[in-house]
Design a protein around this motif. Structure first.
Motif, PDB file in Angstrom:
ATOM      1  N   TYR A 177       8.305   1.987   8.390  1.00 37.14           N
ATOM      2  CA  TYR A 177       7.691   0.710   8.763  1.00 37.14           C
ATOM      3  C   TYR A 177       7.734  -0.276   7.599  1.00 37.14           C
ATOM      4  O   TYR A 177       7.969  -1.478   7.800  1.00 37.14           O
ATOM      5  CB  TYR A 177       6.257   0.927   9.242  1.00 37.14           C
ATOM      6  CG  TYR A 177       6.184   1.515  10.635  1.00 37.14           C
ATOM      7  CD1 TYR A 177       6.501   0.734  11.747  1.00 37.14           C
ATOM      8  CD2 TYR A 177       5.832   2.838  10.841  1.00 37.14           C
ATOM      9  CE1 TYR A 177       6.453   1.269  13.031  1.00 37.14           C
ATOM     10  CE2 TYR A 177       5.785   3.385  12.115  1.00 37.14           C
ATOM     11  CZ  TYR A 177       6.092   2.598  13.205  1.00 37.14           C
ATOM     12  OH  TYR A 177       6.052   3.134  14.474  1.00 37.14           O
ATOM     13  N   ALA A 178       7.509   0.222   6.397  1.00 37.83           N
ATOM     14  CA  ALA A 178       7.613  -0.657   5.229  1.00 37.83           C
ATOM     15  C   ALA A 178       9.018  -1.237   5.110  1.00 37.83           C
ATOM     16  O   ALA A 178       9.201  -2.404   4.752  1.00 37.83           O
ATOM     17  CB  ALA A 178       7.252   0.114   3.954  1.00 37.83           C
ATOM     18  N   ASP A 206       1.182  -7.995   4.744  1.00 35.58           N
ATOM     19  CA  ASP A 206       0.116  -7.036   4.421  1.00 35.58           C
ATOM     20  C   ASP A 206      -0.725  -6.727   5.656  1.00 35.58           C
ATOM     21  O   ASP A 206      -1.120  -5.570   5.875  1.00 35.58           O
ATOM     22  CB  ASP A 206      -0.764  -7.591   3.303  1.00 35.58           C
ATOM     23  CG  ASP A 206      -0.031  -7.669   1.969  1.00 35.58           C
ATOM     24  OD1 ASP A 206       0.965  -6.940   1.799  1.00 35.58           O
ATOM     25  OD2 ASP A 206      -0.450  -8.463   1.086  1.00 35.58           O
ATOM     26  N   ARG A 220      -0.296   1.053   9.838  1.00 36.71           N
ATOM     27  CA  ARG A 220      -0.963   2.275   9.344  1.00 36.71           C
ATOM     28  C   ARG A 220      -2.034   2.736  10.322  1.00 36.71           C
ATOM     29  O   ARG A 220      -2.297   3.931  10.446  1.00 36.71           O
ATOM     30  CB  ARG A 220      -1.572   2.019   7.964  1.00 36.71           C
ATOM     31  CG  ARG A 220      -0.560   1.992   6.841  1.00 36.71           C
ATOM     32  CD  ARG A 220      -1.222   2.089   5.474  1.00 36.71           C
ATOM     33  NE  ARG A 220      -2.123   0.973   5.240  1.00 36.71           N
ATOM     34  CZ  ARG A 220      -1.760  -0.214   4.764  1.00 36.71           C
ATOM     35  NH1 ARG A 220      -0.493  -0.432   4.459  1.00 36.71           N
ATOM     36  NH2 ARG A 220      -2.633  -1.169   4.574  1.00 36.71           N
ATOM     37  N   THR A 235       1.703   3.418   3.262  1.00 40.97           N
ATOM     38  CA  THR A 235       2.502   2.884   4.360  1.00 40.97           C
ATOM     39  C   THR A 235       3.691   3.793   4.655  1.00 40.97           C
ATOM     40  O   THR A 235       4.445   4.133   3.744  1.00 40.97           O
ATOM     41  CB  THR A 235       3.022   1.481   4.017  1.00 40.97           C
ATOM     42  OG1 THR A 235       1.922   0.639   3.655  1.00 40.97           O
ATOM     43  CG2 THR A 235       3.758   0.876   5.206  1.00 40.97           C
ATOM     44  N   LEU A 237       1.293  -4.450   7.967  1.00 39.53           N
ATOM     45  CA  LEU A 237       1.334  -3.078   7.472  1.00 39.53           C
ATOM     46  C   LEU A 237       0.002  -2.364   7.709  1.00 39.53           C
ATOM     47  O   LEU A 237      -0.027  -1.155   7.986  1.00 39.53           O
ATOM     48  CB  LEU A 237       1.696  -3.072   5.986  1.00 39.53           C
ATOM     49  CG  LEU A 237       3.128  -3.513   5.663  1.00 39.53           C
ATOM     50  CD1 LEU A 237       3.342  -3.592   4.154  1.00 39.53           C
ATOM     51  CD2 LEU A 237       4.153  -2.574   6.284  1.00 39.53           C
ATOM     52  N   ASN A 238      -1.104  -3.096   7.618  1.00 36.89           N
ATOM     53  CA  ASN A 238      -2.409  -2.511   7.952  1.00 36.89           C
ATOM     54  C   ASN A 238      -2.433  -2.070   9.417  1.00 36.89           C
ATOM     55  O   ASN A 238      -2.918  -0.971   9.746  1.00 36.89           O
ATOM     56  CB  ASN A 238      -3.525  -3.530   7.701  1.00 36.89           C
ATOM     57  CG  ASN A 238      -3.840  -3.699   6.226  1.00 36.89           C
ATOM     58  OD1 ASN A 238      -3.580  -2.805   5.419  1.00 36.89           O
ATOM     59  ND2 ASN A 238      -4.380  -4.843   5.857  1.00 36.89           N
ATOM     60  N   ASN A 276       0.824  -1.201   0.000  1.00 36.37           N
ATOM     61  CA  ASN A 276       0.000   0.000   0.000  1.00 36.37           C
ATOM     62  C   ASN A 276       0.863   1.258   0.000  1.00 36.37           C
ATOM     63  O   ASN A 276       1.795   1.394   0.798  1.00 36.37           O
ATOM     64  CB  ASN A 276      -0.913  -0.014   1.236  1.00 36.37           C
ATOM     65  CG  ASN A 276      -1.972   1.069   1.198  1.00 36.37           C
ATOM     66  OD1 ASN A 276      -1.669   2.249   1.116  1.00 36.37           O
ATOM     67  ND2 ASN A 276      -3.228   0.663   1.279  1.00 36.37           N
TER      68      ASN A 276
END
Length: 363
Positions: free
Chosen positions: A150-151, A319, A326, A146, A322-323, A143
């Protein structure tokens, strides 16, 4: 040079033959790049240097990625030192994970476009450079919203925490886990992921200056109990549980006495998972723990997991992580350092300036 898709170059070819088009595609090059390289194994602050790398060819299945950020992990340091089990042979570019933006794609690439945010998956050697050209299969699209820090750091430590909480013991709301090394990034992620699952956490940290502040910070993340190692030098640590259930699952990243403290907390039939050995001391288990408590000892290595048929499952975990990041449900402290100042970041990562947040190079 603007971001491009190589297929668009066909408009520049005019009425050239198909063969001429192929030759045009094969001559497209990446921009010049800067990289942190080492020509031999050794002390990272002595064997690494920043160099210019000439443009490389972008083939039809390749993706050229402009790196945005890449962390310095303990395993990165161990690879440069030559002591990590899996490592590139020098001369090599440092770094193992990171995040970048697609700069250009080969003519046969359909899954990615210029501007996409991507991470290498599985993690790939050589992320400490400003441009990387690798096959499209290496890159996992994420995404665009992000945060880059953190990514850049999700694939090693948070994914380790997530996978370990799922792979060994089936946990239910109200259960408890115990861990040492709780101030590490993995430890902080375990606390927060356990909280999301309704699982209590008992955490062990080193005796050191600032331990009281570290305890409070971990409790703010959701830790139920935090103890220093010296607080647990007693016969029956179960009295310290404060009403929490005996843990079925424990995590060890330190070894030595700190591992023994994790074992003390585990209930009969419990499992301790070792994923690191920061103290560089063996895990010692009392005979009674095996005979009378029927404890199990397991090991975990993320790289092995990512090379199995669970690779696609790992991408789904990334994924999901990462959600959560965020949404602010998983967080940890990082320090962003300009790429040209990598030696300063390296010194901090090596502990030369005391305990510091995770060092993240920005390009």
């Amino acid at each position: 040079m603007a971001a491009i898709k190589l297929g668009a170059l066909s408009a520049l070819i005019g009425r050239s033959s198909r063969n001429n088009c192929v030759r045009a595609f094969s001559t497209v090059m990446s921009p010049p790049s800067k990289a942190v390289v080492y020509d031999q194994h050794g002390a990272p602050d002595k064997v690494t240097r920043l160099v210019e790398i000439a443009p490389v060819q972008v083939k039809e299945n390749d993706v050229c990625v402009k790196m945005l950020a890449a962390p310095i992990n303990p395993s990165d340091i161990n690879r440069i030192e030559g002591v990590y089990p899996v490592r590139p042979q020098p001369p090599a570019v440092g770094g193992y994970e990171g995040v970048g933006q697609v700069y250009a794609v080969g003519n046969a690439v359909n899954s990615l476009s210029p501007g996409d945010l991507v991470i290498p998956f599985p993690p790939s050697f050589g992320t400490w450079q400003s441009y990387i050209v690798k096959d499209q299969s290496v890159w996992h699209k994420i995404n665009k919203d992000t945060p880059k820090e953190y990514a850049a750091t999700v694939t090693v430590n948070p994914l380790t925490a997530f996978a370990m909480l799922q792979d060994f013991v089936r946990l239910h709301p109200g259960d408890a886990i115990v861990q040492n090394g709780a101030t590490s990034i993995v430890g902080q992620c375990i606390i927060q992921l356990a909280l999301i699952q309704g699982v209590h956490s008992i955490n062990i940290i080193r005796d050191r200056p600032g331990a009281d502040e570290a305890k409070e910070n971990l409790k703010k993340l959701g830790a139920d109990q935090v103890f220093t190692e010296s607080q647990l030098n007693l016969k029956n640590v179960k009295d310290m549980l404060g009403g929490l259930p005996e843990p079925a699952l424990g995590f060890n990243c330190v070894g030595g006495n700190a591992a023994s403290l994790v074992l003390k907390f585990l209930r009969n039939g419990g499992t301790m998972v070792t994923y690191g050995g920061m103290a560089k001391k063996p895990v010692t288990v009392s005979t009674s723990s095996f005979i009378f408590k029927d404890l199990s000892l397991k090991g975990f290595w993320l790289q092995k997991l990512m090379s199995t048929d669970k690779a696609s499952e790992c991408k789904n975990m990334i994924d999901e992580l990462l959600n959560l990041m965020r949404d602010g449900k998983i967080k940890y402290e990082m320090e962003l350092v300009p790429f040209n100042d990598f030696h300063s970041a390296l010194d901090k990562a090596l502990g030369k300036q005391g305990s510091r947040p995770k060092q993240v190079l920005t390009f």
